[in-house]
Every structure is written in structure tokens, then in C-alpha cells.
Design a protein around this motif. Structure first.
Motif, mmCIF file in Angstrom:
data_model
loop_
_atom_site.group_PDB
_atom_site.id
_atom_site.type_symbol
_atom_site.label_atom_id
_atom_site.label_comp_id
_atom_site.label_asym_id
_atom_site.label_seq_id
_atom_site.Cartn_x
_atom_site.Cartn_y
_atom_site.Cartn_z
ATOM 1 N N UNK A 36 0.856 -1.179 0.000
ATOM 2 C CA UNK A 36 0.000 0.000 0.000
ATOM 3 C C UNK A 36 0.894 1.231 0.000
ATOM 4 N N UNK A 37 0.697 2.098 -0.997
ATOM 5 C CA UNK A 37 1.540 3.289 -1.137
ATOM 6 C C UNK A 37 0.783 4.535 -0.701
ATOM 7 N N UNK A 38 1.540 5.532 -0.274
ATOM 8 C CA UNK A 38 0.930 6.797 0.120
ATOM 9 C C UNK A 38 0.253 7.486 -1.052
ATOM 10 N N UNK A 39 0.802 7.302 -2.253
ATOM 11 C CA UNK A 39 0.307 7.993 -3.438
ATOM 12 C C UNK A 39 -0.260 6.977 -4.424
ATOM 13 N N UNK A 40 -1.417 7.257 -5.039
ATOM 14 C CA UNK A 40 -1.953 6.350 -6.056
ATOM 15 C C UNK A 40 -0.933 6.070 -7.155
ATOM 16 N N UNK A 41 -0.975 4.870 -7.711
ATOM 17 C CA UNK A 41 0.077 4.425 -8.633
ATOM 18 C C UNK A 41 0.208 5.318 -9.861
ATOM 19 N N UNK A 42 -0.889 5.710 -10.474
ATOM 20 C CA UNK A 42 -0.800 6.531 -11.680
ATOM 21 C C UNK A 42 -0.179 7.886 -11.394
ATOM 22 N N UNK A 43 -0.412 8.397 -10.206
ATOM 23 C CA UNK A 43 0.237 9.644 -9.788
ATOM 24 C C UNK A 43 1.722 9.391 -9.532
ATOM 25 N N UNK A 44 2.011 8.306 -8.823
ATOM 26 C CA UNK A 44 3.392 7.984 -8.455
ATOM 27 C C UNK A 44 4.269 7.745 -9.678
ATOM 28 N N UNK A 45 3.688 7.152 -10.726
ATOM 29 C CA UNK A 45 4.455 6.835 -11.935
ATOM 30 C C UNK A 45 4.425 7.962 -12.953
ATOM 31 N N UNK A 46 3.800 9.075 -12.596
ATOM 32 C CA UNK A 46 3.819 10.233 -13.471
ATOM 33 C C UNK A 46 2.816 10.220 -14.606
ATOM 34 N N UNK A 47 1.844 9.311 -14.551
ATOM 35 C CA UNK A 47 0.843 9.270 -15.628
ATOM 36 C C UNK A 47 -0.187 10.387 -15.475
ATOM 37 N N UNK A 48 -0.733 10.519 -14.266
ATOM 38 C CA UNK A 48 -1.726 11.559 -14.013
ATOM 39 C C UNK A 48 -1.813 11.834 -12.523
#
Length: 211
Positions: free
Chosen positions: A187-199
């Protein structure tokens, strides 16, 4: 209507904040009673005319699961070649888009648009409200699962007709979602798409207007 206690409201805010669209799952099986409890809770969602048009199909057959996973992978490849921007193309390639092979529970969700429940109340001019009702049931399932430490992922890169045909559901059921449910790998603090720079998440105040 009596308000809930402040502590509960704070916990609810945490639940909404920590809801995630998961793609990375452990393969640990889920307790059957918990799955049934979650699917029962999902059906506490509001529905137009109290029509309760949701229909949940649990994909338990390995061959059907494999067919769905192969189909989604093929659709992903089809989408990849259509991305002409090099940066977006590489970023898309790096995304994991489903957990259909790992998640212990796969659930297809449909809308029975011909249900007699509710007698059509509230849907005469907007029949799509039955679909909206099914989405509310999915969201209720999502929150109930997250509250119990489970993750849910909504798989959408697919052909709805293929899913309906593969699962042999009635012709008048409209496909809404293919869901993966299970324990998350992390479980990450930031949603995956945000974390990976997608949106990144947009400013919520910018989404509100008045007239």
C-alpha cells in the motif's frame, strides 16, 4: 437524521483517501465468508426506484480466468500501438493494467436493464440510471473491501461483448466492470498513476462551479 460521531467521520475520510485502484495482488485465497459479506454489503448501495439491477458473476473456472486475462493483454497491445507520443507510449508500457492472473477473486459485474424490480421508477427518461446504480454498488464494494484491508482493481481495457460472451450471461445483461479483489502486495501513500507520473490528482476545488 442523526450525524455520526466525529471520530467516525475522520475514519471515513481516511477510508476515502486510502481507497486505491489496485493492480498488484498477492495470491492468498480469500475467506469465502468475507467475499459473500462484501458482495452483500455492496448491495446496500442506492439504486434508482430500488431496482437493484446489479448482477455479480464470480469467475471461478481457471479456463475462463485465463481467457479474460489473455483478452485484456491482447487489447493492451492493440492500444499500445495507437499511442504515438513516445513518452506516453513508454509510460503506458510500464503500467501494470490488471491483476487477473494473481488476484484470488475475479468478479464481473453486469446491469440487468430489463429487471422488473422497481417497476421502472426513476428510469423512464434516464434509463442509464440503472447503470449508475450498479456503479454505486461497485463503489460500495470498493470501500467495504478497503476497510477490511483488501484491494480492488477495475479492469477496463477489454471488449464488453467478449466478456459477456465468454461468461455466457443473459443477452439483456449489460457489462459494467471486471474486478480483481484480494490482498494488495503493498500500500503506497500515493496512487500508482500519480506515483508513476501518468496523471496526478486534480485540484478538487477546480472541479466545482456554480451558475
Amino acid at each position: 437524521m442523526q450525524a455520526f460521531a466525529p471520530d467516525f467521520c475522520a475514519t471515513l475520510t481516511d477510508l476515502l483517501t486510502w481507497r486505491r485502484d489496485a493492480r498488484h495482488f498477492r495470491t492468498d485465497p480469500l475467506d469465502e465468508s468475507m467475499v459473500l459479506e462484501l458482495l452483500t454489503l455492496a448491495q446496500l448501495a442506492p439504486s434508482v426506484g430500488n431496482s437493484q439491477p446489479w448482477r455479480f458473476v464470480r469467475v471461478r473456472t481457471p479456463a475462463l480466468r485465463a481467457a479474460l486475462a489473455d483478452h485484456v493483454d491482447a487489447e493492451r497491445e492493440r492500444a499500445t500501438v495507437q499511442i504515438t507520443d513516445a513518452t506516453r507510449h513508454d509510460a503506458y508500457r510500464a503500467l501494470k493494467l490488471h491483476g487477473l492472473r494473481e488476484a484470488p477473486e475475479i468478479i464481473a459485474v453486469f446491469c440487468d436493464d430489463t429487471t422488473q424490480a422497481g417497476a421502472g421508477l426513476g428510469a423512464a427518461t434516464m434509463p442509464q440510471t440503472r447503470l449508475y446504480s450498479v456503479v454505486l454498488a461497485i463503489h460500495t464494494l470498493w470501500l467495504a473491501a478497503r476497510a477490511r484491508g483488501l484491494a480492488l482493481g477495475w479492469v477496463s481495457i477489454l471488449d464488453p461483448a467478449f466478456v459477456a460472451r465468454t461468461l455466457a450471461v443473459p443477452d439483456d445483461w449489460a457489462f459494467v466492470a471486471l474486478l480483481c479483489l484480494g490482498h494488495p502486495e503493498a500500500v503506497a501513500d500515493t496512487p500508482e498513476l500519480d506515483r508513476l507520473g501518468w496523471q496526478a490528482r486534480l485540484d478538487p476545488l477546480a472541479q466545482i462551479s456554480a451558475c
